[in-house]
Write a protein that holds these residues in place. Structure first.
Motif, PDB file in Angstrom:
ATOM      1  N   SER A 111      -2.987 -15.637 -29.557  1.00  0.00           N
ATOM      2  CA  SER A 111      -2.472 -14.662 -30.522  1.00  0.00           C
ATOM      3  C   SER A 111      -1.885 -15.364 -31.741  1.00  0.00           C
ATOM      4  O   SER A 111      -2.009 -14.880 -32.866  1.00  0.00           O
ATOM      5  CB  SER A 111      -1.428 -13.751 -29.861  1.00  0.00           C
ATOM      6  N   LEU A 112      -1.255 -16.507 -31.521  1.00  0.00           N
ATOM      7  CA  LEU A 112      -0.670 -17.259 -32.634  1.00  0.00           C
ATOM      8  C   LEU A 112      -1.770 -17.755 -33.576  1.00  0.00           C
ATOM      9  O   LEU A 112      -1.638 -17.698 -34.812  1.00  0.00           O
ATOM     10  CB  LEU A 112       0.112 -18.448 -32.061  1.00  0.00           C
ATOM     11  N   LEU A 113      -2.843 -18.224 -33.008  1.00  0.00           N
ATOM     12  CA  LEU A 113      -3.953 -18.721 -33.824  1.00  0.00           C
ATOM     13  C   LEU A 113      -4.604 -17.582 -34.608  1.00  0.00           C
ATOM     14  O   LEU A 113      -4.932 -17.734 -35.790  1.00  0.00           O
ATOM     15  CB  LEU A 113      -4.983 -19.417 -32.931  1.00  0.00           C
ATOM     16  N   LEU A 114      -4.773 -16.448 -33.958  1.00  0.00           N
ATOM     17  CA  LEU A 114      -5.384 -15.301 -34.640  1.00  0.00           C
ATOM     18  C   LEU A 114      -4.456 -14.774 -35.733  1.00  0.00           C
ATOM     19  O   LEU A 114      -4.910 -14.323 -36.787  1.00  0.00           O
ATOM     20  CB  LEU A 114      -5.709 -14.198 -33.626  1.00  0.00           C
ATOM     21  N   ARG A 140      -7.411 -22.866 -25.185  1.00  0.00           N
ATOM     22  CA  ARG A 140      -7.065 -21.696 -26.003  1.00  0.00           C
ATOM     23  C   ARG A 140      -7.804 -21.723 -27.330  1.00  0.00           C
ATOM     24  O   ARG A 140      -8.253 -20.685 -27.822  1.00  0.00           O
ATOM     25  CB  ARG A 140      -5.554 -21.644 -26.205  1.00  0.00           C
ATOM     26  N   VAL A 141      -7.918 -22.902 -27.909  1.00  0.00           N
ATOM     27  CA  VAL A 141      -8.675 -23.017 -29.169  1.00  0.00           C
ATOM     28  C   VAL A 141     -10.135 -22.617 -28.929  1.00  0.00           C
ATOM     29  O   VAL A 141     -10.745 -21.937 -29.755  1.00  0.00           O
ATOM     30  CB  VAL A 141      -8.567 -24.452 -29.739  1.00  0.00           C
ATOM     31  N   GLU A 142     -10.663 -23.013 -27.787  1.00  0.00           N
ATOM     32  CA  GLU A 142     -12.057 -22.639 -27.469  1.00  0.00           C
ATOM     33  C   GLU A 142     -12.211 -21.131 -27.341  1.00  0.00           C
ATOM     34  O   GLU A 142     -13.206 -20.555 -27.773  1.00  0.00           O
ATOM     35  CB  GLU A 142     -12.504 -23.320 -26.165  1.00  0.00           C
ATOM     36  N   ARG A 143     -11.194 -20.499 -26.754  1.00  0.00           N
ATOM     37  CA  ARG A 143     -11.270 -19.040 -26.619  1.00  0.00           C
ATOM     38  C   ARG A 143     -11.219 -18.363 -28.000  1.00  0.00           C
ATOM     39  O   ARG A 143     -11.944 -17.398 -28.243  1.00  0.00           O
ATOM     40  CB  ARG A 143     -10.148 -18.517 -25.713  1.00  0.00           C
ATOM     41  N   VAL A 144     -10.369 -18.884 -28.875  1.00  0.00           N
ATOM     42  CA  VAL A 144     -10.305 -18.306 -30.230  1.00  0.00           C
ATOM     43  C   VAL A 144     -11.611 -18.585 -30.982  1.00  0.00           C
ATOM     44  O   VAL A 144     -12.097 -17.727 -31.731  1.00  0.00           O
ATOM     45  CB  VAL A 144      -9.086 -18.862 -30.999  1.00  0.00           C
ATOM     46  N   TYR A 145     -12.177 -19.757 -30.770  1.00  0.00           N
ATOM     47  CA  TYR A 145     -13.483 -20.084 -31.356  1.00  0.00           C
ATOM     48  C   TYR A 145     -14.497 -18.997 -30.977  1.00  0.00           C
ATOM     49  O   TYR A 145     -15.219 -18.474 -31.824  1.00  0.00           O
ATOM     50  CB  TYR A 145     -13.924 -21.444 -30.816  1.00  0.00           C
ATOM     51  N   ASN A 146     -14.509 -18.623 -29.698  1.00  0.00           N
ATOM     52  CA  ASN A 146     -15.452 -17.595 -29.233  1.00  0.00           C
ATOM     53  C   ASN A 146     -15.141 -16.229 -29.844  1.00  0.00           C
ATOM     54  O   ASN A 146     -16.049 -15.479 -30.188  1.00  0.00           O
ATOM     55  CB  ASN A 146     -15.430 -17.509 -27.702  1.00  0.00           C
ATOM     56  N   GLU A 167     -16.304 -16.122 -33.371  1.00  0.00           N
ATOM     57  CA  GLU A 167     -17.761 -16.019 -33.395  1.00  0.00           C
ATOM     58  C   GLU A 167     -18.194 -14.561 -33.166  1.00  0.00           C
ATOM     59  O   GLU A 167     -19.068 -14.044 -33.858  1.00  0.00           O
ATOM     60  CB  GLU A 167     -18.343 -16.920 -32.309  1.00  0.00           C
ATOM     61  N   GLN A 168     -17.537 -13.909 -32.210  1.00  0.00           N
ATOM     62  CA  GLN A 168     -17.903 -12.519 -31.889  1.00  0.00           C
ATOM     63  C   GLN A 168     -17.647 -11.570 -33.042  1.00  0.00           C
ATOM     64  O   GLN A 168     -18.367 -10.590 -33.217  1.00  0.00           O
ATOM     65  CB  GLN A 168     -17.092 -12.038 -30.678  1.00  0.00           C
ATOM     66  N   ILE A 169     -16.602 -11.815 -33.825  1.00  0.00           N
ATOM     67  CA  ILE A 169     -16.265 -10.861 -34.893  1.00  0.00           C
ATOM     68  C   ILE A 169     -16.708 -11.375 -36.261  1.00  0.00           C
ATOM     69  O   ILE A 169     -16.257 -10.881 -37.296  1.00  0.00           O
ATOM     70  CB  ILE A 169     -14.758 -10.518 -34.892  1.00  0.00           C
ATOM     71  N   ASN A 170     -17.592 -12.370 -36.238  1.00  0.00           N
ATOM     72  CA  ASN A 170     -18.233 -12.856 -37.473  1.00  0.00           C
ATOM     73  C   ASN A 170     -17.250 -13.370 -38.520  1.00  0.00           C
ATOM     74  O   ASN A 170     -17.479 -13.218 -39.719  1.00  0.00           O
ATOM     75  CB  ASN A 170     -19.101 -11.745 -38.085  1.00  0.00           C
ATOM     76  N   ILE A 171     -16.151 -13.947 -38.060  1.00  0.00           N
ATOM     77  CA  ILE A 171     -15.234 -14.601 -39.006  1.00  0.00           C
ATOM     78  C   ILE A 171     -15.724 -16.025 -39.263  1.00  0.00           C
ATOM     79  O   ILE A 171     -15.455 -16.612 -40.305  1.00  0.00           O
ATOM     80  CB  ILE A 171     -13.786 -14.634 -38.436  1.00  0.00           C
ATOM     81  N   GLY A 172     -16.449 -16.570 -38.311  1.00  0.00           N
ATOM     82  CA  GLY A 172     -16.938 -17.941 -38.458  1.00  0.00           C
ATOM     83  C   GLY A 172     -16.158 -18.863 -37.560  1.00  0.00           C
ATOM     84  O   GLY A 172     -15.022 -19.224 -37.878  1.00  0.00           O
ATOM     85  N   PRO A 173     -16.712 -19.240 -36.413  1.00  0.00           N
ATOM     86  CA  PRO A 173     -15.961 -20.033 -35.444  1.00  0.00           C
ATOM     87  C   PRO A 173     -15.582 -21.417 -35.958  1.00  0.00           C
ATOM     88  O   PRO A 173     -14.591 -21.996 -35.531  1.00  0.00           O
ATOM     89  CB  PRO A 173     -16.926 -20.135 -34.253  1.00  0.00           C
ATOM     90  N   GLU A 174     -16.380 -21.933 -36.912  1.00  0.00           N
ATOM     91  CA  GLU A 174     -16.088 -23.281 -37.392  1.00  0.00           C
ATOM     92  C   GLU A 174     -14.818 -23.350 -38.230  1.00  0.00           C
ATOM     93  O   GLU A 174     -14.422 -24.417 -38.693  1.00  0.00           O
ATOM     94  CB  GLU A 174     -17.280 -23.851 -38.176  1.00  0.00           C
ATOM     95  N   ARG A 175     -14.179 -22.202 -38.415  1.00  0.00           N
ATOM     96  CA  ARG A 175     -12.921 -22.181 -39.167  1.00  0.00           C
ATOM     97  C   ARG A 175     -11.733 -22.638 -38.322  1.00  0.00           C
ATOM     98  O   ARG A 175     -10.608 -22.718 -38.808  1.00  0.00           O
ATOM     99  CB  ARG A 175     -12.644 -20.777 -39.710  1.00  0.00           C
ATOM    100  N   ILE A 176     -11.969 -22.876 -37.053  1.00  0.00           N
ATOM    101  CA  ILE A 176     -10.883 -23.413 -36.215  1.00  0.00           C
ATOM    102  C   ILE A 176     -11.373 -24.669 -35.521  1.00  0.00           C
ATOM    103  O   ILE A 176     -12.526 -24.744 -35.087  1.00  0.00           O
ATOM    104  CB  ILE A 176     -10.382 -22.372 -35.194  1.00  0.00           C
ATOM    105  N   ARG A 177     -10.479 -25.659 -35.457  1.00  0.00           N
ATOM    106  CA  ARG A 177     -10.880 -26.890 -34.786  1.00  0.00           C
ATOM    107  C   ARG A 177      -9.647 -27.633 -34.276  1.00  0.00           C
ATOM    108  O   ARG A 177      -8.601 -27.599 -34.905  1.00  0.00           O
ATOM    109  CB  ARG A 177     -11.657 -27.786 -35.764  1.00  0.00           C
TER     110      ARG A 177
END
Lengths: 114, 221
Positions: A11-14, A46-52, A55-65
């Motif tokens: 939730s913090l990452l989002l 947790r970062v991997e979960r936010v990555y997914n 990706e699902q909501i088309n924000i672009g998973p590569e925006r988190i690392r």
């Protein structure tokens, strides 16, 4: 700045993206070297979960690392940061910021934790 | 506990299409323990929905709440003063909780945010398996603590069927034969005499065959 990446949750990452971040860089201690035993391992999951999610909501998973560094690796920190910022600049503003402004924004915000 | 899995975000977004301000309601009961519908999941799902909707050019306002339990009336009541200020409630409690909320707040559309699973146990973090089907007539004392109704794919009551091969079930090689497990346990417990004590047939009238069930404890009413 957080004392340990183990405190980060999804939730913090989002929230960072909700607050206008174009990219979020999470920097934890080297794996196997966590002062709290496995905080950075938990953060990685947790970062991997936010990555997914991104990706699902088309924000672009590569925006988190997530990166792993020791506190003594200043030069590496600078190099990783430059690399990530360059990548995010190439991606441009997040779809959220595009929707908010209908145009690219210069600034990008990053959440960092060591 | 009652287990569940999150619905795909696309399915939830489709359900939310008519709405612009909603409540996302979690539950501190079973769904918190199996990490599908607790306070944390309310926060993550709400953020996800806000981001998805805003990126699509149509913002959504979300009130985030997590109730002690959605299956008890006293914990639903605190929502009454404000629930009609919102167009719908997306509940990530189990199916029982969602339905109970729908019964109590008849003017509010209730939407399920998870798919409710089964009565199960935690094998390890992220893995749950079924143990009980709530048949209403427990025989675990005769079966070494292993339920033939749940663990046998056919819910049969009188030993392994012809589909049991070297301890596995014909429905899936990953599934152990429930009756082989029972017999192995009875041998270990030196209770094979229990094998002959099973009732000649099981009455299913206490199970789902009679429709939705009700329990009335006269000593508590």
């Amino acid at each position: 700045m957080l004392p340990c990446t183990g405190r980060i949750d999804e939730s913090l990452l989002l929230k960072a993206f909700e607050n206008g971040a174009d990219g979020v860089m999470v920097i934890g201690c080297l794996e196997g070297d966590c002062h709290y035993v496995n905080g950075n391992i938990r953060a990685r999951a947790r970062v991997e979960r936010v990555y997914n999610i991104l990706e699902q909501i088309n924000i672009g998973p590569e925006r988190i690392r997530m990166y792993n560094l020791s506190a003594g690796e200043g030069a590496k920190f600078a190099a990783f940061t430059s690399e990530f910022v360059t990548r995010v600049e190439e991606l441009g503003p997040s779809p959220i910021n595009l929707a908010r402004s209908n145009g690219p924004k210069e600034s990008e915000q990053e959440v960092q934790a060591t | 506990m009652i287990t569940g899995t999150p619905k795909p975000i696309e399915e939830i977004l489709e359900m939310l299409e008519p709405y612009d301000n909603i409540i996302v309601a979690g539950c501190f009961g079973c769904v918190t323990v199996c990490r599908v519908g607790g306070d944390k999941e309310v926060q993550v799902l709400s953020s996800t929905l806000r981001l998805a909707r805003e990126a699509a050019g149509r913002k959504i306002e979300i009130k985030e709440v997590c109730l002690e339990r959605q299956c008890d009336p006293e914990y639903l009541e605190p929502m009454r003063p404000y629930i009609e200020d919102y167009q719908a409630v997306l509940s990530i409690a189990c199916g029982a909780g969602i339905q109970f909320m729908a019964e109590k707040f008849t003017k509010s559309p209730l939407l399920p945010g998870i798919n409710t699973g089964f009565l199960g146990v935690t094998e390890r973090q992220g893995e749950w398996t079924e143990r009980c089907q709530g048949c209403g007539d427990c025989v675990l004392h005769l079966t070494g603590g292993i339920c033939p109704v749940t663990r046998c794919a056919k819910s049969i009551f009188h030993g392994p069927c012809g589909g049991s091969v070297q301890g596995t079930c014909e429905v899936d090689k990953e599934v152990k034969c429930g009756w082989q497990l029972i017999i192995d346990r009875l041998v270990t417990l030196d209770q094979m005499d229990n094998y002959g004590k099973l009732k000649p047939y099981k009455g299913w009238d206490s199970s789902r065959d009679g429709g939705p069930r009700r329990i009335i404890r006269e000593d508590m009413v």
